[in-house]
Design a protein around this motif. Structure first.
Motif, mmCIF file in Angstrom:
data_model
loop_
_atom_site.group_PDB
_atom_site.id
_atom_site.type_symbol
_atom_site.label_atom_id
_atom_site.label_comp_id
_atom_site.label_asym_id
_atom_site.label_seq_id
_atom_site.Cartn_x
_atom_site.Cartn_y
_atom_site.Cartn_z
ATOM 1 N N GLY A 21 0.822 -1.201 0.000
ATOM 2 C CA GLY A 21 0.000 0.000 0.000
ATOM 3 C C GLY A 21 0.857 1.252 0.000
ATOM 4 N N ILE A 22 1.974 1.196 0.680
ATOM 5 C CA ILE A 22 2.942 2.288 0.644
ATOM 6 C C ILE A 22 4.116 1.792 -0.195
ATOM 7 C CG2 ILE A 22 4.571 3.684 1.979
ATOM 8 C CD1 ILE A 22 2.666 3.623 4.309
ATOM 9 N N LYS A 23 4.412 2.508 -1.259
ATOM 10 C CA LYS A 23 5.435 2.064 -2.214
ATOM 11 C C LYS A 23 6.783 1.799 -1.536
ATOM 12 C CE LYS A 23 6.575 1.118 -6.405
ATOM 13 N NZ LYS A 23 6.039 -0.095 -7.015
ATOM 14 N N GLU A 24 7.163 2.654 -0.597
ATOM 15 C CA GLU A 24 8.437 2.467 0.109
ATOM 16 C C GLU A 24 8.470 1.130 0.853
ATOM 17 O OE1 GLU A 24 7.812 6.857 -0.379
ATOM 18 O OE2 GLU A 24 6.558 5.178 0.233
ATOM 19 N N MET A 25 7.340 0.761 1.449
ATOM 20 C CA MET A 25 7.289 -0.521 2.159
ATOM 21 C C MET A 25 7.296 -1.682 1.175
ATOM 22 S SD MET A 25 7.711 0.351 5.166
ATOM 23 C CE MET A 25 7.804 -1.337 5.712
ATOM 24 N N ASP A 26 6.640 -1.503 0.020
ATOM 25 C CA ASP A 26 6.703 -2.535 -1.032
ATOM 26 C C ASP A 26 8.158 -2.828 -1.388
ATOM 27 O OD1 ASP A 26 3.923 -2.384 -1.188
ATOM 28 O OD2 ASP A 26 3.891 -1.375 -3.126
ATOM 29 N N ILE A 27 8.925 -1.767 -1.597
ATOM 30 C CA ILE A 27 10.314 -1.903 -2.017
ATOM 31 C C ILE A 27 11.157 -2.554 -0.928
ATOM 32 C CG2 ILE A 27 12.402 -0.598 -2.606
ATOM 33 C CD1 ILE A 27 10.445 1.438 -3.994
ATOM 34 N N LEU A 28 11.057 -2.040 0.288
ATOM 35 C CA LEU A 28 11.869 -2.582 1.386
ATOM 36 C C LEU A 28 11.511 -4.025 1.718
ATOM 37 C CD1 LEU A 28 12.010 0.422 3.858
ATOM 38 C CD2 LEU A 28 13.930 -0.616 2.659
ATOM 39 N N LEU A 29 10.220 -4.286 1.886
ATOM 40 C CA LEU A 29 9.815 -5.629 2.313
ATOM 41 C C LEU A 29 10.005 -6.667 1.214
ATOM 42 C CD1 LEU A 29 6.671 -4.823 4.463
ATOM 43 C CD2 LEU A 29 8.948 -5.479 5.255
#
Length: 86
Positions: free
Chosen positions: A20-28
């Motif tokens: 849902g949050i692009k930054e979290m998509d990338i990190l996780l």
């Protein structure tokens, strides 16, 4: 019926990529790609539990804006270092 290990890894990988949050998509998704296959059952249980948390909370924990709950502290620290390990 219990989940097959291969299905569990695939499910956790997908949940890491669709946050849902692009930054979290990338990190996780990067963290999951590098680490899930080598995790034991207890580590996978903890990661699964972490993925149930709200993205805004996760983002604040990973970026150090707010301290992560004790049960997630080490895992969040490892996730926050994902791109620094390259």
């Amino acid at each position: 019926m219990s989940e097959l290990p291969a299905h569990r890894l695939k499910r956790l990988q997908m949940r890491s990529m669709r946050r849902g949050i692009k930054e979290m998509d990338i990190l996780l998704s990067a963290y999951a790609e590098r680490n899930l296959a080598g995790m034991g059952p207890a580590e996978l249980d903890l990661y699964d539990l972490l993925l149930q948390e709200n993205d805004q909370d996760l983002y604040q924990w990973v970026t150090g804006q707010v301290a992560a709950p004790a049960q997630f502290s080490a895992l969040v620290g490892d996730i926050s270092q994902t791109h620094q390990k390259e």
